[in-house]
Motif scaffolding. Structure first.
Motif, PDB file in Angstrom:
ATOM      1  N   GLU A  62       0.832  -1.205   0.000  1.00  0.00           N
ATOM      2  CA  GLU A  62       0.000   0.000   0.000  1.00  0.00           C
ATOM      3  C   GLU A  62       0.868   1.257   0.000  1.00  0.00           C
ATOM      4  O   GLU A  62       0.602   2.218  -0.726  1.00  0.00           O
ATOM      5  N   TYR A  64       3.939   1.445  -1.086  1.00  0.00           N
ATOM      6  CA  TYR A  64       4.653   1.465  -2.370  1.00  0.00           C
ATOM      7  C   TYR A  64       3.787   2.121  -3.447  1.00  0.00           C
ATOM      8  O   TYR A  64       4.246   2.982  -4.195  1.00  0.00           O
ATOM      9  N   VAL A  65       2.525   1.713  -3.503  1.00  0.00           N
ATOM     10  CA  VAL A  65       1.611   2.265  -4.507  1.00  0.00           C
ATOM     11  C   VAL A  65       1.398   3.759  -4.280  1.00  0.00           C
ATOM     12  O   VAL A  65       1.339   4.538  -5.234  1.00  0.00           O
ATOM     13  N   GLY A  69       5.447   4.294  -6.303  1.00  0.00           N
ATOM     14  CA  GLY A  69       4.636   3.938  -7.468  1.00  0.00           C
ATOM     15  C   GLY A  69       3.486   4.878  -7.749  1.00  0.00           C
ATOM     16  O   GLY A  69       2.649   4.599  -8.621  1.00  0.00           O
ATOM     17  N   ASN A 107       6.220  -5.095  -6.944  1.00  0.00           N
ATOM     18  CA  ASN A 107       5.080  -5.915  -7.346  1.00  0.00           C
ATOM     19  C   ASN A 107       5.492  -7.049  -8.268  1.00  0.00           C
ATOM     20  O   ASN A 107       5.096  -8.200  -8.076  1.00  0.00           O
ATOM     21  N   CYS A 128      -3.003  -6.105  -6.342  1.00  0.00           N
ATOM     22  CA  CYS A 128      -2.551  -4.719  -6.449  1.00  0.00           C
ATOM     23  C   CYS A 128      -2.347  -4.340  -7.915  1.00  0.00           C
ATOM     24  O   CYS A 128      -2.771  -3.284  -8.375  1.00  0.00           O
ATOM     25  N   ARG A 129      -1.725  -5.241  -8.662  1.00  0.00           N
ATOM     26  CA  ARG A 129      -1.465  -4.982 -10.077  1.00  0.00           C
ATOM     27  C   ARG A 129      -2.768  -4.970 -10.880  1.00  0.00           C
ATOM     28  O   ARG A 129      -2.946  -4.162 -11.778  1.00  0.00           O
ATOM     29  N   GLY A 132      -4.469  -1.670 -10.546  1.00  0.00           N
ATOM     30  CA  GLY A 132      -3.851  -0.657 -11.395  1.00  0.00           C
ATOM     31  C   GLY A 132      -4.275  -0.796 -12.846  1.00  0.00           C
ATOM     32  O   GLY A 132      -4.547   0.196 -13.536  1.00  0.00           O
TER      33      GLY A 132
END
Length: 198
Positions: A62, A64-65, A69, A107, A128-129, A132
């Motif tokens: 979370e 990281y995003v 990211g 990821n 997560c990916r 996105g």
């Protein structure tokens, strides 16, 4: 006065250090000892604040995003499809091979380098990916300037495939300048400057 001893560490700073360890070493390559050493805390403090390794990894994803990211979400605010694609692909180059960053993508590493025992962490990275990619597809579906013949879902998958490929190459040591050249070639092939679809 409220009971209990105050924390002797900054949870946000500790989480940032955990992110860097996971990013460099991947989920399976990171031990609890690696984490406690990097975070400057003991295991009871780790468990008490962040949960087990799997729960900590979910918090790291979370962060990281929303941190390194974040360019991916910001790219969706670009006014044109071309600019969305450019910001995503060029951002992937900077994220995965820029100065001072661990090589590759947290990821992508977590999806490709997790065995059966780490299936929940792998699934968290996949989810997560997917989120996105779904956000990108929705942005493309709303784009009035989508090139003729381009399907939003397919284009979203293709852009993610390109950024994943960049991450894999970066993790393998390919230098930033070469990745930048690859990114520009991919963008020209995908969305030619004259606006015609390839």
């Amino acid at each position: 006065m409220p009971g209990g001893r105050p924390r002797a560490f900054d949870p946000d700073a500790a989480l940032d250090r955990a992110l860097e360890v996971f990013w460099r070493q991947g989920y399976e390559g990171t031990s609890l000892s690696d984490l406690t050493t990097a975070m400057g805390i003991n295991r009871p403090s780790l468990y008490g604040t962040f949960g087990n390794k799997e729960e900590l990894f979910a918090k790291v994803l979370e962060r990281y995003v929303g941190g390194p990211g974040a360019f991916a979400a910001e790219a969706l605010e670009a006014p044109t499809v071309r600019e969305v694609a450019e910001r995503l692909v060029r951002g992937a180059v900077e994220l995965t091979s820029g100065p001072g960053t661990p090589g590759g993508c947290l990821n992508v590493k977590s999806v490709h380098a997790c065995g059966p025992d780490s299936a929940p962490a792998r699934q968290a990275a996949i989810d997560c990916r997917k989120a996105g990619e779904t956000a990108l597809r929705r942005r493309l579906e709303q784009a009035p300037d989508l090139p003729p013949g381009q399907d939003p879902a397919t284009l979203a998958r293709l852009l993610h495939t390109i950024t994943d490929g960049i991450a894999v190459q970066a993790a393998g040591g390919r230098p930033h300048d070469e990745l930048s050249e690859i990114a520009e070639l991919a963008l020209r092939a995908l969305l030619p400057p004259d606006g015609s679809a390839s």
